[in-house]
Design a protein around this motif. Structure first.
Motif, PDB file in Angstrom:
ATOM      1  N   ALA A 169      27.178  -2.051  16.265  1.00 42.93           N
ATOM      2  CA  ALA A 169      27.096  -3.641  17.158  1.00 42.93           C
ATOM      3  C   ALA A 169      27.016  -5.104  15.630  1.00 42.93           C
ATOM      4  O   ALA A 169      27.444  -5.943  16.243  1.00 42.93           O
ATOM      5  CB  ALA A 169      25.801  -3.827  18.057  1.00 42.93           C
ATOM      6  N   PRO A 190      17.451  -4.295  23.574  1.00 39.68           N
ATOM      7  CA  PRO A 190      19.127  -4.027  23.505  1.00 39.68           C
ATOM      8  C   PRO A 190      19.850  -3.943  24.781  1.00 39.68           C
ATOM      9  O   PRO A 190      21.034  -4.169  24.348  1.00 39.68           O
ATOM     10  CB  PRO A 190      19.361  -3.042  22.861  1.00 39.68           C
ATOM     11  CG  PRO A 190      17.432  -2.602  21.681  1.00 39.68           C
ATOM     12  CD  PRO A 190      16.825  -3.457  22.673  1.00 39.68           C
ATOM     13  N   GLU A 229      23.327  -7.223  22.811  1.00 37.96           N
ATOM     14  CA  GLU A 229      23.307  -6.681  21.066  1.00 37.96           C
ATOM     15  C   GLU A 229      23.682  -7.889  20.378  1.00 37.96           C
ATOM     16  O   GLU A 229      24.489  -7.862  19.641  1.00 37.96           O
ATOM     17  CB  GLU A 229      24.303  -5.549  21.691  1.00 37.96           C
ATOM     18  CG  GLU A 229      24.924  -4.156  21.870  1.00 37.96           C
ATOM     19  CD  GLU A 229      25.316  -3.096  22.357  1.00 37.96           C
ATOM     20  OE1 GLU A 229      26.783  -3.511  21.353  1.00 37.96           O
ATOM     21  OE2 GLU A 229      25.254  -2.686  22.317  1.00 37.96           O
ATOM     22  N   PHE A 258      17.717  -7.372  18.060  1.00 31.76           N
ATOM     23  CA  PHE A 258      17.684  -5.696  17.277  1.00 31.76           C
ATOM     24  C   PHE A 258      16.923  -5.547  16.374  1.00 31.76           C
ATOM     25  O   PHE A 258      16.312  -4.971  16.555  1.00 31.76           O
ATOM     26  CB  PHE A 258      18.794  -5.203  16.765  1.00 31.76           C
ATOM     27  CG  PHE A 258      20.137  -4.390  17.419  1.00 31.76           C
ATOM     28  CD1 PHE A 258      19.959  -3.627  17.736  1.00 31.76           C
ATOM     29  CD2 PHE A 258      21.446  -4.992  17.204  1.00 31.76           C
ATOM     30  CE1 PHE A 258      19.883  -2.774  18.810  1.00 31.76           C
ATOM     31  CE2 PHE A 258      22.239  -4.509  18.029  1.00 31.76           C
ATOM     32  CZ  PHE A 258      21.898  -3.421  19.164  1.00 31.76           C
TER      33      PHE A 258
END
Length: 402
Positions: free
Chosen positions: A260, A311, A315, A320
């Motif tokens: 991502a 998430p 993303e 994260f």
């Protein structure tokens, strides 16, 4: 077993540090370093994503077997089992530095999983029951986060120096050997203390009764504080759900970050996972004593659920990182709350509750990737696996309130 009532505070701190190092090696290195190594092994062509998932599942199956085997061991052997877990972990790390086939890698990860369960159960019982250092729980379980941080940064530094995955496994084995050399003398000292006493159930009972009579008032206060905690069977059930809930993040986080957010080193995000775990043990230990087991456990699991599902919202590097800190800052906190509660209620059941809880956690960890794989095959996205994991943690929080 030695009466620990009069042991010096400094000595007990050293014993807590030794236990933390056992968990740093057995859990942080033996179990969780694979998460950081997974993308590098795929990049080197050692395994593909499917073989990596098989190796991860083998590790969880080994963890379950280790927990089952530990359900019948004698407490007097805890120090020796801690030492054996360190030797076994170092051997598994060293073997992964060889050019093994994917099937042999899965076998090694299976053994490493069993050894990590031995480390967790043996270190917990050694410090909380044999040594009797109940307030050492947060320092003990902080060892898991410490091991994750140290192993992740070793991987990150080695990767920056263009080490291949085989060389990194050898480096991790050497680092684990160094940490074991630091813990070994304290465990050996306790072995000598335990061997000095006759190792039979009558002596154990007599000494336990002597300690109990010397601390009746303190134990009464302890019992009152934990009376509101979940009963043994609910504790085992919610612990299994917790194992299911955190494992998607703990297994796939670096891969998710790599796919991502390509500009971010995923190993550093994984290190943040461990970094969040180290201080969290002390926070959740304090919350447990301040608000009781039910409330602190429910709060822990709800925060963990939020971190797991974060998430899904977006993303990005920030989500994260927040997910890593929230899940890392709660999953060891679950252990920090649950294991002392288990010790408090161990006499109310006829089974080794710490080992049974560890086995339930192992079942959850096996089911988590299986469910994730099935959901991913349908949607080609990790959104549904993350949502399923979050729902499991919310269900566990609901059980904690019963």
């Amino acid at each position: 077993m030695e009466n620990t009532m009069g042991r010096a505070p400094g000595t007990r701190t050293l014993e807590a540090v030794a236990g933390a190092l056992v968990l740093a090696i057995g859990m942080g290195f033996g179990r969780f370093s694979f998460t950081g190594m997974y993308p590098l092994m795929v990049h080197d062509g050692v395994i593909d994503v499917t073989a990596g998932s098989v190796a991860a599942s083998a590790n969880y199956a080994g963890y379950l077997l280790g927990a089952i085997l530990m359900s019948r061991f004698r407490h007097g052997h805890a120090a020796r089992l801690c030492q054996l877990s360190m030797i076994g972990t170092i051997a598994c790390l060293a073997l992964l530095s060889l050019h093994l086939s994917p099937s042999l890698i899965a076998v090694v990860r299976f053994v490493a999983g069993a050894v990590s369960a031995v480390a967790l159960v043996a270190a917990s019982i050694w410090l909380l029951h044999v040594v009797g250092h109940h307030h050492g729980a947060p320092l003990l379980f902080a060892g898991v986060g410490l091991g994750i941080v140290v192993s992740a940064e070793i991987i990150a530094i080695g990767a920056a120096e263009h080490f291949n995955s085989a060389a990194l496994w050898a480096l991790l084995a050497a680092a684990a050997l160094l940490l074991s050399a630091m813990a070994w003398p304290r465990l050996s000292a306790r072995d000598a203390d335990d061997d000095a006493e006759p190792d039979n159930d009558c002596d154990h009972d007599n000494q336990h009764e002597a300690s109990a009579s010397a601390s009746t008032e303190a134990r009464g206060k302890n019992a009152a504080r934990h009376r509101s905690g979940p009963n043994a069977y609910i504790l085992v059930a919610l612990y299994g759900l917790a194992g299911f809930g955190y494992i998607v993040t703990a297994t796939y986080l670096p891969l998710l970050v790599k796919d991502a957010v390509p500009g971010i080193n995923p190993v550093h995000i994984w290190a943040a996972f461990g970094l969040g775990a180290v201080p969290s043990c002390f926070l959740w230990h304090w919350l447990n004593h301040r608000f009781g087991s039910r409330r602190s456990m429910a709060l822990n699991l709800l925060v963990q659920a939020a971190g797991v599902m974060l998430p899904v919202l977006a993303e990005s590097a920030s989500t994260f990182l927040a997910s890593a800190l929230l899940v890392g800052g709660t999953f060891v906190g679950t252990v920090t709350i649950a294991m002392p509660v288990a010790r408090q209620i161990a006499s109310t059941v006829r089974f080794n509750i710490m080992a049974t809880m560890t086995a339930a956690y192992g079942v959850g960890q096996i089911l988590g990737p299986l469910v994730s794989t099935a959901l991913f095959a349908r949607t080609h996205s990790f959104e549904q696996p993350l949502i399923a994991a979050g729902v499991a943690l919310i269900a566990a929080a609901a059980l904690a309130c019963k």
